[in-house]
Design an enzyme around this catalytic site. Structure first.
Site, PDB file in Angstrom:
ATOM      1  N   LYS A 104     101.346 -42.885  41.579  1.00 40.11           N
ATOM      2  CA  LYS A 104     101.551 -44.082  42.393  1.00 40.11           C
ATOM      3  C   LYS A 104     100.895 -45.273  41.683  1.00 40.11           C
ATOM      4  CE  LYS A 104     102.018 -41.168  46.495  1.00 40.11           C
ATOM      5  NZ  LYS A 104     103.465 -40.975  46.572  1.00 40.11           N
TER       6      LYS A 104
ATOM      7  N   SER B 112      91.455 -30.966  60.596  1.00 42.24           N
ATOM      8  CA  SER B 112      92.469 -31.749  59.889  1.00 42.24           C
ATOM      9  C   SER B 112      92.927 -32.938  60.738  1.00 42.24           C
ATOM     10  CB  SER B 112      93.658 -30.810  59.594  1.00 42.24           C
ATOM     11  OG  SER B 112      94.740 -31.504  59.053  1.00 42.24           O
TER      12      SER B 112
ATOM     13  N   HIS C 194      96.745 -42.874  48.268  1.00 40.96           N
ATOM     14  CA  HIS C 194      97.226 -44.254  48.444  1.00 40.96           C
ATOM     15  C   HIS C 194      96.107 -45.269  48.241  1.00 40.96           C
ATOM     16  CE1 HIS C 194     101.288 -43.159  49.566  1.00 40.96           C
ATOM     17  NE2 HIS C 194     100.730 -42.085  50.095  1.00 40.96           N
TER      18      HIS C 194
ATOM     19  N   ARG D 245     119.166 -37.867  54.782  1.00 38.89           N
ATOM     20  CA  ARG D 245     118.594 -38.745  53.750  1.00 38.89           C
ATOM     21  C   ARG D 245     119.577 -39.012  52.628  1.00 38.89           C
ATOM     22  NH1 ARG D 245     112.200 -37.020  53.491  1.00 38.89           N
ATOM     23  NH2 ARG D 245     111.840 -37.572  55.656  1.00 38.89           N
TER      24      ARG D 245
ATOM     25  N   THR E 146     101.641 -22.394  36.066  1.00 37.16           N
ATOM     26  CA  THR E 146     102.671 -23.411  35.850  1.00 37.16           C
ATOM     27  C   THR E 146     102.376 -24.173  34.560  1.00 37.16           C
ATOM     28  OG1 THR E 146     103.859 -25.224  36.922  1.00 37.16           O
ATOM     29  CG2 THR E 146     101.494 -25.187  37.249  1.00 37.16           C
ATOM     30  N   THR E 147     103.431 -24.589  33.896  1.00 30.17           N
ATOM     31  CA  THR E 147     103.276 -25.359  32.659  1.00 30.17           C
ATOM     32  C   THR E 147     102.498 -26.638  32.939  1.00 30.17           C
ATOM     33  OG1 THR E 147     105.349 -24.467  31.860  1.00 30.17           O
ATOM     34  CG2 THR E 147     104.580 -26.489  30.805  1.00 30.17           C
TER      35      THR E 147
ATOM     36  N   THR F 125     108.626 -37.633  58.318  1.00 32.72           N
ATOM     37  CA  THR F 125     107.577 -38.395  57.623  1.00 32.72           C
ATOM     38  C   THR F 125     106.724 -39.161  58.637  1.00 32.72           C
ATOM     39  OG1 THR F 125     109.093 -38.597  55.765  1.00 32.72           O
ATOM     40  CG2 THR F 125     107.192 -40.046  55.741  1.00 32.72           C
TER      41      THR F 125
ATOM     42  N   SER G 175      99.326 -43.485  54.555  1.00 32.58           N
ATOM     43  CA  SER G 175     100.386 -44.171  53.818  1.00 32.58           C
ATOM     44  C   SER G 175     101.472 -44.766  54.683  1.00 32.58           C
ATOM     45  CB  SER G 175     101.032 -43.201  52.835  1.00 32.58           C
ATOM     46  OG  SER G 175     101.680 -42.172  53.543  1.00 32.58           O
TER      47      SER G 175
HETATM   48  C1  LIG Z   1      98.896 -38.839  51.378  1.00 30.21           C
HETATM   49  C2  LIG Z   1      99.640 -38.189  50.267  1.00 30.21           C
HETATM   50  N1  LIG Z   1      99.070 -37.163  49.627  1.00 30.21           N
HETATM   51  C3  LIG Z   1      99.694 -36.534  48.607  1.00 30.21           C
HETATM   52  C4  LIG Z   1     100.951 -36.932  48.185  1.00 30.21           C
HETATM   53  C5  LIG Z   1     101.606 -36.230  47.057  1.00 30.21           C
HETATM   54  O1  LIG Z   1     101.410 -36.932  45.870  1.00 30.21           O
HETATM   55  P1  LIG Z   1     102.482 -36.808  44.672  1.00 30.21           P
HETATM   56  O2  LIG Z   1     103.581 -37.772  45.004  1.00 30.21           O
HETATM   57  O3  LIG Z   1     101.736 -37.122  43.447  1.00 30.21           O
HETATM   58  O4  LIG Z   1     102.986 -35.395  44.711  1.00 30.21           O
HETATM   59  C6  LIG Z   1     101.582 -38.007  48.822  1.00 30.21           C
HETATM   60  C7  LIG Z   1     102.931 -38.398  48.318  1.00 30.21           C
HETATM   61  O5  LIG Z   1     103.684 -39.111  48.615  1.00 30.21           O
HETATM   62  C8  LIG Z   1     100.920 -38.636  49.893  1.00 30.21           C
HETATM   63  O6  LIG Z   1     101.493 -39.653  50.535  1.00 30.21           O
END
Ligand SMILES: Cc1ncc(COP(=O)(O)O)c(C=O)c1O
Length: 423
Positions: A267, A156, A236, A40, A296-297, A382, A208
C-alpha cells in the site's frame, strides 16, 4: 478443481442415483450476488507511470479512456517513485526475475535479509519477517502464535480484517470479539477470562473502511493489567504516520509496548508483500512453525529491492506524508461544504456513505462512464450491510482541480439519483 466439469457428474447418495448438479449450484451462488447487488466487477486499467493518479481504462470503450484513480491504496504514489523504479530495474538486471525458492531452500536473498533489517529498525524491534502479502502475514502469524500457546484466548476487534479473522479461526483457539475500539467491553472480556490462560489482543491501528484510529496506548494498558500479548495490524498506517513512517504506533510513541506489529508493503510502500516485526524469539517461532511462511516461494528480489528503496526513502522524507494529509483535509472540507455524507475521521481515508449496494454501484458506474472518475463501490462483506459506501483515498498526487471536478460530479449525481445529502 482441476478437470472439474461444470455439468452433472454421477454421484451416489445413500444408495440412490441422485446426481449433484454442480453447474446449478455454482450458478445459484453467483446469482445470489447479482440479486443482492454485490456482484463484483473488476476494472480493466493501466496506470500511467509518472502521471498517477491518471490511468487508462479499457473496459467498455473503444480504445483506452483517460481516467483519474480515486481509490488506490498506493497511498503515497510510491509505486511510481523514481528511486523505487530504479532499484527494481537494477535488481532485475543484476539478479534476474524470481527468488528461486522458499526462504529455506534457495530463496533467501541478500535483499530479503536487508529488508528485514530495515523493517525491524522502522518499528524499533529486534527482528522482522517477510511474507508474500499482508494477508498471509496476518493469517500465518496469528494462527501460529495462538497455536503455540496452549489454551490461548484471542480478543479481536469486531472490525478486524478478514486476514486476521482467518488466522484466528485457523489457530483453533477460543475467540472473544470486542465492540469496535470499545475499551470498556475489551476490559469486561479480559476480566472474565481465566487469569491463568494465555491471552492475545488483536486489533488494527487505522481501520481501513472507517478511517478511524485505535486507542493503542489504552489497549496496551489493558494488556499490561491482564497479562495479554498484543498484535497490531498497521497495514493502513505504515509509511504514512510517524516521523519515519513507522505507523500510528510510532506517532503515538507506543511501538515498544506492542508484542507484534504487522504491515504491508503493497500500500503506502507501493510494491508488494507483508511482514511482522517483534522480538527475535517470536519472529524465530513464526519463521520456524508458520506454514504460510515456510511452504511458499519467497518474494521476488525485484519486488524486495523496490520495497527497500521505498522504506528507506520514507524513513527520511516526510514530503509524501504531508502531501497526503493536506490532500485528505482539503477533500474532506470540500465534501463537507458540498453537504455530501462524508465521514470526517482524522486519517487519510475519506468514506462517503451510500447505504445501499445497488446505488453505490450505480454511482460508481456513472462516475466512470460520464466523468472519468474511478472509485470502487465498497459492499458487504467488506463492510456491514446497510453501510455500503464509496471510499476515496486522496494522496499527494491529487490536486485541487481534480478534487473540484470530483466534488461537483458527486453533487450532480447525488441530485440526479435523489440521494440523501448530509443532515
Ligand atoms: C487491515 C488490513 N490488513 C491486511 C490486509 C492485507 O494486506 P495485503 O493487501 O498486503 O495482502 C489488508 C488489505 O487490504 C487490510 O486492509
Amino acid at each position: 478443481m482441476r478437470g472439474l466439469r461444470l455439468h452433472s457428474l454421477p454421484m451416489s447418495i445413500e444408495g440412490t442415483d441422485a446426481r449433484v448438479d454442480y453447474s446449478r449450484v455454482f450458478t445459484q451462488a453467483i446469482d445470489r450476488l447479482h440479486a443482492e447487488g454485490r456482484y463484483r466487477v473488476f476494472i480493466d486499467i493501466l496506470r500511467n507511470k509518472g502521471m498517477f493518479p491518471n490511468a487508462r481504462c479499457f473496459a467498455g470503450h473503444n480504445g483506452p479512456k483517460p481516467i483519474t484513480v480515486w481509490c488506490s491504496n498506493d497511498y503515497l504514489a510510491m509505486g511510481q517513485h523514481p528511486k523505487v523504479i530504479a532499484a527494481m530495474e537494477e535488481a532485475l538486471h543484476d539478479v534476474g526475475a524470481g527468488s528461486g525458492g522458499t526462504r529455506n531452500i534457495g530463496g533467501n536473498t541478500h535483499y530479503h535479509v536487508d529488508l528485514e533489517g530495515e523493517l525491524a529498525d522502522l518499528h524499533g524491534k529486534e527482528a522482522a519477517l517477510l511474507f508474500t502479502s499482508g494477508y498471509v502475514s496476518n493469517e500465518a502469524t496469528l494462527a501460529t502464535l495462538a497455536k503455540i500457546l496452549p489454551g490461548c484466548v484471542i480478543f479481536s476487534d469486531e472490525l478486524n480484517h478478514a486476514s486476521m479473522i482467518a488466522g484466528i479461526r485457523n489457530s483453533g483457539c477460543e475467540k472473544q470479539v470486542f465492540r469496535h475500539n470499545d475499551l470498556a467491553h475489551l476490559e469486561e472480556l479480559l476480566a472474565a477470562a481465566d487469569p491463568a490462560v494465555p491471552k492475545l489482543i488483536a486489533f488494527e491501528s487505522v481501520y481501513s473502511m472507517e478511517g478511524d484510529v485505535a486507542p493503542i496506548a489504552a489497549i496496551c494498558d489493558l494488556a499490561d493489567k491482564y497479562n495479554a500479548l498484543t498484535y497490531l495490524d498497521e497495514v493502513h498506517a505504515v509509511g504514512m504516520y510517524g516521523a519515519r513512517g513507522g505507523g500510528i504506533s510510532e506517532r503515538d510513541h507506543v511501538a515498544h509496548r506492542l508484542t507484534v506489529i504487522e504491515g504491508t508493503l503493497g500500500k503506502a510502500f507501493g510494491v508488494m508483500g507483508g511482514y511482522i516485526a517483534a522480538d527475535r524469539m517470536i519472529v524465530d517461532v513464526i519463521r520456524s512453525y508458520a506454514p504460510g511462511f515456510i511452504f511458499t516461494t519467497s518474494l521476488s528480489p525485484v519486488l524486495v529491492a523496490g520495497v527497500l528503496a521505498s522504506v528507506r526513502h520514507l524513513k527520511q522524507s516526510s514530503v509524501e506524508r504531508e502531501g497526503q494529509q493536506a490532500a485528505a483535509a482539503k477533500l474532506k472540507a470540500m465534501m463537507r461544504d458540498a453537504n455530501l455524507p462524508v465521514m470526517l475521521g482524522e486519517t487519510h481515508i475519506v468514506p462517503v456513505m451510500v447505504g445501499d449496494p445497488v446505488k453505490a454501484k450505480k454511482i460508481s458506474d456513472i462516475l466512470l462512464a460520464e466523468y472519468g472518475v474511478y472509485v470502487q463501490p465498497i459492499n458487504y462483506p467488506t463492510v456491514p450491510r446497510g453501510t455500503e459506501r464509496l471510499r476515496f483515498t486522496p494522496g499527494p498526487a491529487h490536486d485541487e482541480a481534480m478534487m473540484a471536478e470530483l466534488v461537483s460530479a458527486l453533487v450532480e449525481i447525488w441530485e440526479r439519483l435523489e440521494l440523501k445529502m448530509a443532515a
